[in-house]
Design an enzyme around this catalytic site. Sequence first.
Site, PDB file in Angstrom:
ATOM      1  N   SER A 169       0.833  -1.214   0.000  1.00 60.54           N
ATOM      2  CA  SER A 169       0.000   0.000   0.000  1.00 60.54           C
ATOM      3  C   SER A 169       0.859   1.252   0.000  1.00 60.54           C
ATOM      4  CB  SER A 169      -0.860  -0.012   1.266  1.00 60.54           C
ATOM      5  OG  SER A 169      -1.351   1.277   1.526  1.00 60.54           O
ATOM      6  N   GLU A 212       0.261   3.608   1.776  1.00 65.61           N
ATOM      7  CA  GLU A 212       0.350   4.017   3.185  1.00 65.61           C
ATOM      8  C   GLU A 212       1.725   3.685   3.764  1.00 65.61           C
ATOM      9  OE1 GLU A 212      -1.724   5.396   5.866  1.00 65.61           O
ATOM     10  OE2 GLU A 212      -2.543   6.333   4.090  1.00 65.61           O
ATOM     11  N   TYR A 242      -1.742   0.371  10.548  1.00 63.17           N
ATOM     12  CA  TYR A 242      -2.014  -0.257   9.243  1.00 63.17           C
ATOM     13  C   TYR A 242      -0.771  -0.149   8.340  1.00 63.17           C
ATOM     14  CZ  TYR A 242      -3.640  -0.773   4.466  1.00 63.17           C
ATOM     15  OH  TYR A 242      -3.765  -1.173   3.165  1.00 63.17           O
TER      16      TYR A 242
END
Length: 343
Positions: free
Chosen positions: A127, A129, A151
């Site tokens: 991701s 992120e 996460y």
Amino acid sequence: MKTALITGITGQDGSYLAEHLLALGYEVHGLVRRVALEDPERRFARIAHLLDRLHLHPASLESYPSVFRVVSRHEFDECYHLAAQSFVAESFSDGFSTMNTNINGTHYMLAAFNELQPRCRFYFAGSSEMFGKVRETPQRETTPFYPRSPYGISKVAGFELTRNYREAYGMFCASGILFNHESPRRGFEFVTRKITSTIARIKTGLATELRLGTLDARRDWGHAKDYVRAMHLMLQHEQADDFVVASGEAHTVRELCELAFAEVDLDYREYVKLDERLQRPAEVELLVGDAAKARRVLGWESHYTFTEIVREMVEADLEAVHPTSAKAAPALSPRLTLARASD
Ligand code: G4F
């Protein structure tokens, strides 16, 4: 005919990927939680139209024996590991379960395949992120990670595990570093769908306002249908490698609101309220990716523009709130191929 296993097959990406692989002639299997098998109307909503062509196996990413059992009983050419706790805000509320599912779940999958089917090609859903507090812009495969949430940290761990299995055991393990990707199948908790579904409710008199945490964060939003094609291409490449998948355009949440509300002739400023309870303890201010490597090496390209994605989502949510056509809901197929109860 190739055989693929998808974890997270009931989600947005899993459902589009299953459609894509079926269209390519694959036999498609999915790992699903046992509770989902017991509540198919709700849990299989995104794959209801595919059920008679899928092979679903109950397993939990929190249980190595259940993963091991499925991998020991069926042969796969490719595995797409998409399942995760993927809502960033939730990872701040319960970092422990996010870490447990996302890190151990990935480790269990890799370990089971290494033990039982080391030649199966493995895709890990990384991701953007992972870039978090970005070290350079745009972000590419060589940009250092600086995750800003449990996460993001769990995805860095999964990415490193995947790379380690590639290097230590010679498995074909590839990671996609996917930037935000949306569609009418997006979960309601993510900001795009929260905006488009609330607009539909405002437009039809069911809501009067939309509360958001920030309007200033910038994201690189693409369409999930485009991004699942990239996942497949990564596993067809001669070498296992990692690829950024992104549109290359950054937009603020404010721009997203402006565009989405304008689709129904409303001014977002009259409806959007800032609510500090929706702010994250550590925000990722800007994500924008450079997918040059995926375009050059894989021949991948995106088809949807940002405006088209927003329009499609607003239209779908309006249709859901106030159907204009008398389309019957797809019935669940009686030919649903379920694994044996002992599977
Ligand atoms: O839609 P979001 O919740 O997505 P986020 O956090 O960027 O993560 C998504 O994309 C990642 C890829 O980069 C995936 F790995 C991840 O699994 C997920 O799919 O939030 C987007 C932005 C954030 O800056 C958030 O703070 O919108 C901001 N935002 C402002 N108000 C809000 C809200 N987000 C949500 N969900 N809800 C709000 O009320």
